[in-house]
Design a protein around this motif. Structure first.
Motif, short mmCIF file in Angstrom:
data_model
loop_
_atom_site.label_atom_id
_atom_site.label_comp_id
_atom_site.label_asym_id
_atom_site.label_seq_id
_atom_site.Cartn_x
_atom_site.Cartn_y
_atom_site.Cartn_z
N PRO A 168 6.05 67.56 47.55
CA PRO A 168 5.94 66.43 48.45
C PRO A 168 4.60 65.82 47.91
O PRO A 168 4.28 64.39 47.79
CB PRO A 168 5.67 66.90 49.72
CG PRO A 168 6.73 67.88 49.92
CD PRO A 168 6.50 68.77 48.48
N ILE A 169 3.41 66.77 47.52
CA ILE A 169 2.21 66.19 47.28
C ILE A 169 2.26 65.34 45.89
O ILE A 169 1.34 64.35 45.83
CB ILE A 169 1.13 67.23 47.13
CG1 ILE A 169 -0.43 66.45 47.38
CG2 ILE A 169 1.29 68.10 46.10
CD1 ILE A 169 -1.08 67.34 48.39
N THR A 170 2.73 65.98 44.99
CA THR A 170 2.95 65.19 43.57
C THR A 170 3.87 64.01 43.49
O THR A 170 3.33 62.92 42.97
CB THR A 170 3.64 66.15 42.56
OG1 THR A 170 4.63 66.63 42.88
CG2 THR A 170 2.31 67.19 42.30
N LEU A 171 4.91 63.93 44.35
CA LEU A 171 5.73 62.93 44.52
C LEU A 171 5.04 61.68 45.26
O LEU A 171 4.96 60.31 44.94
CB LEU A 171 6.87 63.14 45.41
CG LEU A 171 8.01 63.97 44.68
CD1 LEU A 171 9.13 64.23 45.51
CD2 LEU A 171 8.35 63.17 43.42
N SER A 172 4.44 61.94 46.06
CA SER A 172 3.60 60.98 47.02
C SER A 172 2.43 60.16 46.02
O SER A 172 1.95 59.16 46.14
CB SER A 172 3.20 61.44 48.35
OG SER A 172 1.95 62.46 48.10
N THR A 173 1.79 61.15 45.24
CA THR A 173 0.59 60.87 44.36
C THR A 173 1.22 59.82 43.43
O THR A 173 0.75 58.94 43.09
CB THR A 173 0.10 61.88 43.86
OG1 THR A 173 -0.66 62.74 44.47
CG2 THR A 173 -1.11 61.67 42.73
N PHE A 174 2.41 60.22 42.66
CA PHE A 174 2.91 59.28 41.89
C PHE A 174 3.46 58.09 42.38
O PHE A 174 3.15 57.02 41.86
CB PHE A 174 4.44 60.18 41.19
CG PHE A 174 5.32 59.13 40.31
CD1 PHE A 174 4.63 58.90 39.00
CD2 PHE A 174 6.03 58.29 40.61
CE1 PHE A 174 5.29 57.94 38.20
CE2 PHE A 174 6.70 57.42 39.78
CZ PHE A 174 6.52 57.28 38.45
N ILE A 175 4.02 57.90 43.57
CA ILE A 175 4.43 56.69 44.07
C ILE A 175 3.40 55.81 44.22
O ILE A 175 3.37 54.66 44.27
CB ILE A 175 5.41 57.25 45.45
CG1 ILE A 175 6.79 57.65 44.99
CG2 ILE A 175 5.82 55.57 46.16
CD1 ILE A 175 7.65 58.32 46.05
N THR A 176 2.43 56.38 45.26
CA THR A 176 1.37 55.56 45.54
C THR A 176 0.72 55.02 44.25
O THR A 176 0.13 53.77 44.24
CB THR A 176 0.26 56.42 46.28
OG1 THR A 176 0.96 57.19 47.43
CG2 THR A 176 -0.99 55.78 46.79
N THR A 177 0.40 55.96 43.24
CA THR A 177 -0.31 55.35 42.03
C THR A 177 0.45 54.24 41.38
O THR A 177 0.00 53.30 40.83
CB THR A 177 -0.54 56.59 41.04
OG1 THR A 177 -1.31 57.46 41.84
CG2 THR A 177 -1.24 56.35 39.83
N PHE A 178 1.72 54.61 41.34
CA PHE A 178 2.60 53.65 40.62
C PHE A 178 2.53 52.22 41.46
O PHE A 178 2.19 51.26 40.71
CB PHE A 178 4.28 54.07 40.74
CG PHE A 178 5.19 52.99 40.12
CD1 PHE A 178 5.19 53.15 38.60
CD2 PHE A 178 5.66 52.12 40.65
CE1 PHE A 178 6.38 52.37 38.01
CE2 PHE A 178 6.61 51.35 40.37
CZ PHE A 178 6.91 51.29 38.96
N GLY A 179 2.53 52.21 42.47
CA GLY A 179 2.43 51.06 43.13
C GLY A 179 1.22 50.27 43.28
O GLY A 179 0.90 49.11 42.91
#
Length: 195
Positions: A65-76
């Motif tokens: 969950p922490i790496t996925l949320s980091t990717f999604i937030t950074t991507f956006g």
């Protein structure tokens, strides 16, 4: 194909992924979802639960969950910055946002797995390291029953269920030596008094 995508559509997608990523990160933080299911609770108030100490190695999945949320937030977020601040093309912003998301989520994975969990793992107690240590009986051990011992390991007090190795009763407060560990249960014998 990207030429068919409207500029406003891709900007909206970046805003949406950024918002979802931020909300997900807040949810993970508030619900404690930052801990993976197989991460042991080491060094906290769990000293009374002996089974939490025989954990083996600590491993973290790169897709958590922490790496996925980091990717999604950074991507956006990077997509928004690339489009709105630097006025980059659709393809350029997509590439830059994807690469930035992968880099930051990889850094988060390394930080989370190596530094945070690595510092917890250093205080981990393995049951195979307990043989030969001296403990104190905190709950009397009957001839055929189970009692409890306490000992200090790596600066922390831990307790384990215990049985007598020789089948004799051992009173509370007696010092014992751990002869063997069977699962998380100690087999103990009375410590000889030095004269």
């Amino acid at each position: 194909m990207l030429s068919l995508v409207n500029s406003a559509t891709i900007d909206c997608a970046y805003f949406l992924t950024f918002a979802v990523g931020v909300m997900w990160a807040i949810f993970v933080l508030l619900t404690g979802g930052a801990h993976d299911a197989d991460t042991p609770d080491v060094g906290g108030a769990s000293f009374g639960h002996a089974d939490s100490f025989d954990t083996g190695s600590i491993e973290v999945s790169p897709i958590s969950p922490i790496t996925l949320s980091t990717f999604i937030t950074t991507f956006g977020g990077i997509g928004i910055i690339a489009r709105q601040v630097f006025n980059s093309s659709l393809l350029g912003s997509l590439i830059f946002a994807t690469i930035s998301g992968l880099i930051l989520s990889s850094l988060m994975f390394l930080f989370y797995s190596k530094f945070l969990l690595g510092s917890q793992g250093s205080s981990e107690v393995r049951v195979d390291q307990l043989v030969g240590l001296i403990g104190e009986v905190t709950v009397p051990i009957s001839q055929a029953g189970v009692g409890e011992i306490a000992l200090i390991v790596r600066g922390g007090r831990v307790t384990y269920p215990a049985r007598s190795s020789k089948g004799i009763a051992i009173q509370r407060g007696a010092l014992v030596i751990i002869d063997q560990m069977v699962g998380t249960q100690a087999r103990v014998s009375l410590k000889e008094i030095d004269t």
